[in-house]
Design a protein around this motif. Structure first.
Motif, short mmCIF file in Angstrom:
data_model
loop_
_atom_site.label_atom_id
_atom_site.label_comp_id
_atom_site.label_asym_id
_atom_site.label_seq_id
_atom_site.Cartn_x
_atom_site.Cartn_y
_atom_site.Cartn_z
N ARG A 25 -2.00 -8.27 9.80
CA ARG A 25 -3.01 -9.30 9.98
C ARG A 25 -4.22 -8.69 10.67
O ARG A 25 -4.10 -8.02 11.69
CB ARG A 25 -2.47 -10.45 10.83
CG ARG A 25 -1.22 -11.09 10.28
CD ARG A 25 -1.52 -11.83 8.98
NE ARG A 25 -0.40 -12.67 8.61
CZ ARG A 25 0.61 -12.26 7.87
NH1 ARG A 25 0.65 -11.02 7.43
NH2 ARG A 25 1.59 -13.09 7.55
N GLU A 26 -5.41 -8.96 10.13
CA GLU A 26 -6.61 -8.32 10.66
C GLU A 26 -6.87 -8.75 12.09
O GLU A 26 -7.33 -7.98 12.91
CB GLU A 26 -7.80 -8.73 9.78
CG GLU A 26 -9.11 -8.16 10.28
CD GLU A 26 -10.27 -8.70 9.50
OE1 GLU A 26 -11.41 -8.38 9.88
OE2 GLU A 26 -10.04 -9.45 8.55
N ALA A 27 -6.57 -9.99 12.43
CA ALA A 27 -6.88 -10.49 13.75
C ALA A 27 -5.83 -10.14 14.79
O ALA A 27 -6.00 -10.43 15.96
CB ALA A 27 -7.05 -12.01 13.70
N GLN A 264 -8.67 -4.31 -5.03
CA GLN A 264 -7.39 -4.57 -4.37
C GLN A 264 -7.06 -3.47 -3.36
O GLN A 264 -6.57 -3.75 -2.26
CB GLN A 264 -6.28 -4.68 -5.41
CG GLN A 264 -4.93 -5.06 -4.82
CD GLN A 264 -3.87 -5.28 -5.88
OE1 GLN A 264 -4.07 -4.96 -7.05
NE2 GLN A 264 -2.75 -5.83 -5.49
N LEU A 265 -7.35 -2.22 -3.71
CA LEU A 265 -7.07 -1.12 -2.79
C LEU A 265 -7.94 -1.21 -1.53
O LEU A 265 -7.45 -1.00 -0.41
CB LEU A 265 -7.30 0.22 -3.49
CG LEU A 265 -6.27 0.60 -4.56
CD1 LEU A 265 -6.75 1.83 -5.32
CD2 LEU A 265 -4.91 0.85 -3.94
N VAL A 266 -9.22 -1.53 -1.70
CA VAL A 266 -10.09 -1.67 -0.54
C VAL A 266 -9.63 -2.83 0.33
O VAL A 266 -9.63 -2.74 1.57
CB VAL A 266 -11.55 -1.87 -0.99
CG1 VAL A 266 -12.45 -2.18 0.19
CG2 VAL A 266 -12.06 -0.62 -1.71
N ASP A 267 -9.24 -3.93 -0.30
CA ASP A 267 -8.76 -5.09 0.46
C ASP A 267 -7.51 -4.75 1.25
O ASP A 267 -7.38 -5.11 2.43
CB ASP A 267 -8.49 -6.25 -0.50
CG ASP A 267 -7.91 -7.46 0.21
OD1 ASP A 267 -8.60 -8.07 1.04
OD2 ASP A 267 -6.73 -7.80 -0.07
N MET A 268 -6.57 -4.02 0.63
CA MET A 268 -5.35 -3.64 1.33
C MET A 268 -5.66 -2.70 2.50
O MET A 268 -5.10 -2.86 3.59
CB MET A 268 -4.39 -2.95 0.35
CG MET A 268 -3.80 -3.87 -0.70
SD MET A 268 -2.63 -3.01 -1.76
CE MET A 268 -1.36 -2.58 -0.58
N ARG A 269 -6.56 -1.76 2.29
CA ARG A 269 -6.88 -0.83 3.39
C ARG A 269 -7.56 -1.55 4.55
O ARG A 269 -7.35 -1.21 5.72
CB ARG A 269 -7.78 0.30 2.86
CG ARG A 269 -8.10 1.36 3.92
CD ARG A 269 -6.83 1.98 4.43
NE ARG A 269 -7.05 2.96 5.51
CZ ARG A 269 -7.07 2.67 6.80
NH1 ARG A 269 -6.92 1.41 7.21
NH2 ARG A 269 -7.24 3.62 7.70
N SER A 270 -8.38 -2.54 4.25
CA SER A 270 -9.04 -3.29 5.32
C SER A 270 -8.04 -4.06 6.16
O SER A 270 -8.23 -4.21 7.38
CB SER A 270 -10.08 -4.25 4.73
OG SER A 270 -9.47 -5.31 4.00
N GLN A 271 -6.94 -4.51 5.56
CA GLN A 271 -5.92 -5.22 6.31
C GLN A 271 -5.08 -4.28 7.17
O GLN A 271 -4.43 -4.71 8.13
CB GLN A 271 -5.01 -5.99 5.34
CG GLN A 271 -5.73 -7.09 4.58
CD GLN A 271 -4.82 -7.79 3.59
OE1 GLN A 271 -3.83 -8.39 3.98
NE2 GLN A 271 -5.15 -7.72 2.32
N LEU A 272 -5.09 -2.99 6.84
CA LEU A 272 -4.33 -2.01 7.60
C LEU A 272 -5.11 -1.44 8.77
O LEU A 272 -4.58 -0.63 9.54
CB LEU A 272 -3.90 -0.87 6.68
CG LEU A 272 -2.82 -1.19 5.66
CD1 LEU A 272 -2.76 -0.09 4.60
CD2 LEU A 272 -1.47 -1.36 6.32
N MET A 273 -6.34 -1.86 8.96
CA MET A 273 -7.16 -1.29 10.02
C MET A 273 -6.60 -1.60 11.40
O MET A 273 -6.87 -0.86 12.36
CB MET A 273 -8.60 -1.80 9.89
CG MET A 273 -9.33 -1.24 8.68
SD MET A 273 -11.02 -1.85 8.52
CE MET A 273 -11.76 -1.13 9.99
N ALA A 274 -5.83 -2.68 11.52
CA ALA A 274 -5.24 -3.02 12.82
C ALA A 274 -4.24 -1.97 13.28
O ALA A 274 -3.90 -1.91 14.47
CB ALA A 274 -4.56 -4.40 12.75
N LEU A 275 -3.77 -1.14 12.35
CA LEU A 275 -2.79 -0.11 12.70
C LEU A 275 -3.42 1.23 13.06
O LEU A 275 -2.72 2.15 13.49
CB LEU A 275 -1.83 0.12 11.51
CG LEU A 275 -0.99 -1.07 11.05
CD1 LEU A 275 -0.18 -0.67 9.84
CD2 LEU A 275 -0.08 -1.54 12.16
#
Length: 333
Positions: A25-27, A264-275
């Motif tokens: 989750r991004e937040a 889809q790949l960019v969207d998935m990577r943006s959601q992984l930024m929290a890690l």
């Protein structure tokens, strides 16, 4: 298919292998103890050793939402590091033990030298290409639009999930997923909105790798692929079962299909930024990613076997990078 047009998306797909399969989750900050989207009743209970001679039993950690998080370790098992605890909190599952993917069981990684080389290369590409693209995406695209993109691609995975739920002998869950897909595809304007969640229709994600695990293929060696990231040999075979069910891969126009896969790949990577902070601060980032991924994968399969899919509850989308996100040639053309 024009191979030259495909190369930028192949580089982005390669970059995603540096990350675990589960979008965070991004937040959710790294300090959150437990992902609020994970049902408390689905988390494995902590094992508390007997109390001898009046010694105090170890207390369970309490998350910020008031739920108890398992912290006790089995006898002789090393406690997870702070980074592992944070990683597990984002994954919504138990913390990976310092000894491997399951408590008391070392990670089955006989190809570790090869996997580490692939992982190191993927990390370089991730920091040079994927992370800057994801950062720009989150800065330029408004949050509501990014949520719509995430909803859209999550809705497209419904045929894969429904088929695998039926193959696992879970017709009730398949019926829920079908209802969710129909509701979001119509009232949700093609899946951009998520009225099914407001209607308390559960969201689940299944793939053929989980189905093979539910059929009895439990132990499998870890492998990191250049394009698909963390996997086991079982999950590699599972890709063959998911490919024919991908709606995106049925699109015959290369430009449209590759464009959707790149988004889809960019969207998935943006959601992984929290890690990112957790990965960057880890002493052994490869081992952290491997152990957390294997533990979470085993946790998913255990839930499939035990039927712990409570109706009305949302399960987090923890599938690996889906096959329909890979800009591979469409051999049916």
């Amino acid at each position: 298919m024009n191979v030259i047009r495909t190369l930028p998306f192949l580089v982005l797909a390669l970059a995603l292998t540096a990350c675990a399969g589960k979008p965070a989750r991004e937040a959710a900050p790294a300090s959150v103890a437990v992902d609020a989207s994970t049902p408390v009743e689905d988390a494995p209970a902590a094992t508390v050793p007997p109390v001898d001679d009046g010694a105090a039993a170890p207390a369970a950690a309490v998350a910020t939402d008031g739920t108890a998080a398992p912290v006790a370790q089995a006898a002789g098992e090393s406690a997870p590091t702070d980074a592992e605890d944070d990683f597990a909190a984002l994954y919504g599952g138990p913390a990976p033990g310092a000894t491997g993917s399951e408590p008391g069981r070392p990670a089955y990684d006989p190809w570790e030298p090869f996997n580490r080389k692939v992982h190191s290369f993927n990390n370089v590409v991730d920091r040079a290409v994927a992370r800057p693209l994801a950062t720009a995406y989150t800065h330029v695209v408004p949050r509501f639009a990014r949520t719509g993109v995430t909803n859209f691609f999550s809705n497209l995975r419904a045929p894969v999930t429904i088929t695998n739920q039926l193959l696992q002998g879970r017709p009730g869950d398949a019926w829920d997923s079908l209802g969710r897909f129909l509701m979001n595809s119509t009232l949700g304007v093609g899946g951009l909105f998520d009225p099914a969640s407001k209607a308390m229709v559960p969201r689940r994600s299944e793939d053929f790798g989980q189905t093979l695990g539910a059929w009895g293929w439990r132990g499998s060696r870890y492998v990191e692929l250049p394009f698909f990231g963390p996997r086991t040999v079982r999950d590699v075979f599972g890709l063959a079962g998911d490919i024919p069910l991908s709606p995106i891969r049925t699109i015959e126009q290369d430009r449209l299909r590759i464009g959707l896969q790149g988004l889809q790949l960019v969207d998935m990577r943006s959601q992984l930024m929290a890690l990112d902070d957790i990965r960057d601060s880890a002493v052994d980032e490869y081992a952290l990613t491997r152990d957390a991924w294997l533990q979470r994968r085993n946790y998913q399969i255990e839930n499939d076997l035990r039927g712990k899919h409570a109706r009305g509850k949302d399960a987090d989308d923890t599938a690996p990078i889906p096959v329909d996100a890979m800009p591979m040639p469409n051999w049916s053309n």
